[in-house]
Design a protein around this motif. Sequence first.
Motif, mmCIF file in Angstrom:
data_model
loop_
_atom_site.group_PDB
_atom_site.id
_atom_site.type_symbol
_atom_site.label_atom_id
_atom_site.label_comp_id
_atom_site.label_asym_id
_atom_site.label_seq_id
_atom_site.Cartn_x
_atom_site.Cartn_y
_atom_site.Cartn_z
ATOM 1 N N LEU A 219 137.342 18.758 87.050
ATOM 2 C CA LEU A 219 136.014 18.434 86.533
ATOM 3 C C LEU A 219 135.966 17.026 85.950
ATOM 4 O O LEU A 219 135.341 16.767 84.905
ATOM 5 N N GLY A 220 136.657 16.084 86.606
ATOM 6 C CA GLY A 220 136.626 14.699 86.170
ATOM 7 C C GLY A 220 137.473 14.395 84.953
ATOM 8 O O GLY A 220 137.435 13.271 84.434
ATOM 9 N N GLN A 221 138.246 15.347 84.493
ATOM 10 C CA GLN A 221 139.089 15.166 83.318
ATOM 11 C C GLN A 221 140.563 15.281 83.712
ATOM 12 O O GLN A 221 140.916 15.915 84.711
ATOM 13 N N GLU A 222 141.434 14.650 82.906
ATOM 14 C CA GLU A 222 142.877 14.754 83.121
ATOM 15 C C GLU A 222 143.537 15.252 81.842
ATOM 16 O O GLU A 222 143.260 14.762 80.745
ATOM 17 N N MET A 223 144.411 16.231 82.001
ATOM 18 C CA MET A 223 145.154 16.772 80.864
ATOM 19 C C MET A 223 146.643 16.670 81.170
ATOM 20 O O MET A 223 147.102 17.107 82.227
ATOM 21 N N ILE A 224 147.394 16.078 80.248
ATOM 22 C CA ILE A 224 148.835 15.886 80.434
ATOM 23 C C ILE A 224 149.587 16.669 79.358
ATOM 24 O O ILE A 224 149.296 16.528 78.159
ATOM 25 N N ILE A 225 150.530 17.487 79.798
ATOM 26 C CA ILE A 225 151.365 18.266 78.875
ATOM 27 C C ILE A 225 152.824 17.980 79.197
ATOM 28 O O ILE A 225 153.223 17.992 80.358
ATOM 29 N N GLU A 226 153.616 17.715 78.150
ATOM 30 C CA GLU A 226 155.042 17.470 78.321
ATOM 31 C C GLU A 226 155.843 18.629 77.734
ATOM 32 O O GLU A 226 155.421 19.257 76.758
ATOM 33 N N TYR A 227 157.004 18.890 78.340
ATOM 34 C CA TYR A 227 157.884 19.948 77.880
ATOM 35 C C TYR A 227 159.322 19.429 77.802
ATOM 36 O O TYR A 227 159.753 18.635 78.636
ATOM 37 N N ASP A 230 166.003 23.083 75.845
ATOM 38 C CA ASP A 230 167.452 23.124 75.680
ATOM 39 C C ASP A 230 167.877 24.589 75.640
ATOM 40 O O ASP A 230 167.083 25.469 76.011
ATOM 41 N N ASN A 231 169.080 24.873 75.220
ATOM 42 C CA ASN A 231 169.556 26.255 75.247
ATOM 43 C C ASN A 231 168.880 27.150 74.217
ATOM 44 O O ASN A 231 168.957 28.379 74.318
ATOM 45 N N GLU A 232 168.224 26.531 73.235
ATOM 46 C CA GLU A 232 167.662 27.325 72.141
ATOM 47 C C GLU A 232 166.148 27.317 72.086
ATOM 48 O O GLU A 232 165.535 28.343 71.783
ATOM 49 N N PHE A 233 165.529 26.158 72.390
ATOM 50 C CA PHE A 233 164.104 26.036 72.137
ATOM 51 C C PHE A 233 163.354 25.421 73.325
ATOM 52 O O PHE A 233 163.928 24.714 74.154
ATOM 53 N N THR A 234 162.051 25.699 73.337
ATOM 54 C CA THR A 234 161.102 25.030 74.219
ATOM 55 C C THR A 234 160.179 24.194 73.339
ATOM 56 O O THR A 234 159.617 24.698 72.363
ATOM 57 N N TYR A 235 160.020 22.914 73.684
ATOM 58 C CA TYR A 235 159.135 22.010 72.955
ATOM 59 C C TYR A 235 157.974 21.655 73.877
ATOM 60 O O TYR A 235 158.179 21.240 75.019
ATOM 61 N N MET A 236 156.743 21.804 73.374
ATOM 62 C CA MET A 236 155.566 21.548 74.201
ATOM 63 C C MET A 236 154.582 20.674 73.441
ATOM 64 O O MET A 236 154.297 20.915 72.256
ATOM 65 N N SER A 237 154.057 19.653 74.131
ATOM 66 C CA SER A 237 153.069 18.771 73.510
ATOM 67 C C SER A 237 151.685 19.386 73.585
ATOM 68 O O SER A 237 151.354 20.103 74.538
ATOM 69 N N ASN A 238 150.881 19.076 72.594
ATOM 70 C CA ASN A 238 149.482 19.511 72.576
ATOM 71 C C ASN A 238 148.618 18.316 72.938
ATOM 72 O O ASN A 238 148.563 17.338 72.190
ATOM 73 N N VAL A 365 168.808 13.471 80.110
ATOM 74 C CA VAL A 365 167.647 13.931 79.361
ATOM 75 C C VAL A 365 168.000 13.975 77.880
ATOM 76 O O VAL A 365 168.950 14.661 77.479
ATOM 77 N N GLU A 366 167.273 13.221 77.086
ATOM 78 C CA GLU A 366 167.423 13.219 75.630
ATOM 79 C C GLU A 366 166.121 13.684 74.992
ATOM 80 O O GLU A 366 165.039 13.195 75.361
ATOM 81 N N ILE A 367 166.205 14.603 74.072
ATOM 82 C CA ILE A 367 165.003 15.062 73.370
ATOM 83 C C ILE A 367 164.791 14.143 72.163
ATOM 84 O O ILE A 367 165.638 14.080 71.269
ATOM 85 N N PRO A 368 163.676 13.402 72.098
ATOM 86 C CA PRO A 368 163.438 12.484 70.995
ATOM 87 C C PRO A 368 163.411 13.197 69.636
ATOM 88 O O PRO A 368 163.003 14.370 69.539
ATOM 89 N N GLU A 369 163.861 12.466 68.603
ATOM 90 C CA GLU A 369 163.912 13.043 67.260
ATOM 91 C C GLU A 369 162.531 13.453 66.773
ATOM 92 O O GLU A 369 162.363 14.482 66.111
ATOM 93 N N GLU A 370 161.495 12.641 67.106
ATOM 94 C CA GLU A 370 160.156 12.990 66.635
ATOM 95 C C GLU A 370 159.652 14.287 67.249
ATOM 96 O O GLU A 370 158.812 14.988 66.659
ATOM 97 N N VAL A 371 160.159 14.619 68.458
ATOM 98 C CA VAL A 371 159.788 15.891 69.080
ATOM 99 C C VAL A 371 160.458 17.036 68.337
ATOM 100 O O VAL A 371 159.826 18.051 68.028
#
Length: 374
Positions: A219-227, A230-238, A365-371
Amino acid sequence: MKKLALSFIVCVFVVFLAFSFANAEDNIVEVPNLKIIIDGKLSELKDVPISVNQRTLLPLRELAEKLGIPNDDDHIIWNNKEKSVTIIKDSIKIYLKQGSKTVYVNGNPIELDVAPVGYINSRTYIPFRFMAETLGKKVIWDGKTQSIFICDADEFDKVKEIMDKSNEAMNAVKDYSAGMNIKMDIVQNHVRVPMDININIEHDSETEKTYMIMSTEFLGQEMIIEYYYDNEFTYMSNPLTNEWSKQEMLEEGTNEMLDFLNNSMNDILYSGLRIAETDVESDIVLEGNVYLDSLFEMISKNILGTAQSDLQVTDCYLKILIDKTTYCINDVNMQMKCNIISESGEGKMSMDLTGKYDYSEDIVVEIPEEVIEN
């Protein structure tokens, strides 16, 4: 006189019960949504399939023709007086009668679970499994997708051997990147919504970390999600708040979006695929109509955000390119069509999926500290 009348009533009652039970034994139900895949191709039948006492029967003449038997009086012989059919293919001769559970293969009697029946202008219907297996075919029934897979037994073994080697090779892969594009067209409640989804994944085996980015245009919009995984957690951007959320890792693993093939190595997959000809000597090409329950669950959950029961798949074609030397999967292509049946309204969906694996680079692959801190 009373005894005579009572005897007459008892006789009528017994006859009525006998008639009722006779009809109950042949409880015929039409199964119009049944999918029949023969040698990797979705087959259409002119006459509707039926279920008799929970056993699936198919129209004999149509089934025989699709299994390679010429549709002529020399190979399919109908005896109207006996209501019997004789089928001849190479050295195999099958004799059966409507209403009789005893059939004869090369003169040897065999007892079926359900007898062949006459239905729709007395056309003979026969248990599909008996017919196909007698002619040397492999038969797979998938109750979840209401699908019958019939294929050559030798071809089944060849496909299974290739896919088993591929599964072993894919499990041994360390670093890889993968890209997937999904083009979807959804029409529901008279509203059309086209979607274009791009997914890129990088997996680092040394740190056992994975990064995935998914871009969705609609619908003319773009949504970007990053993930990150690791062995313990899933990190997802809003994408609305630009913040990260953290969840404990689910047991089923991190790469569900691309690992559905590894989770679907079963007879249904093997029977729906066939080895196709290719001009590229380094490739093995497998293609055909497949109906994988795990695949539909993945699409429903991760892409449509709906229950799997809301999807009624009408066609699903899969093509896999495998490296002939390493047996690793290089490319995946799939086209799918389905009906949407949900509380929010009925509709239709079509989807074209292409995916490519790359094993040539060392992935870090490095998970940034801010994440992590978010």
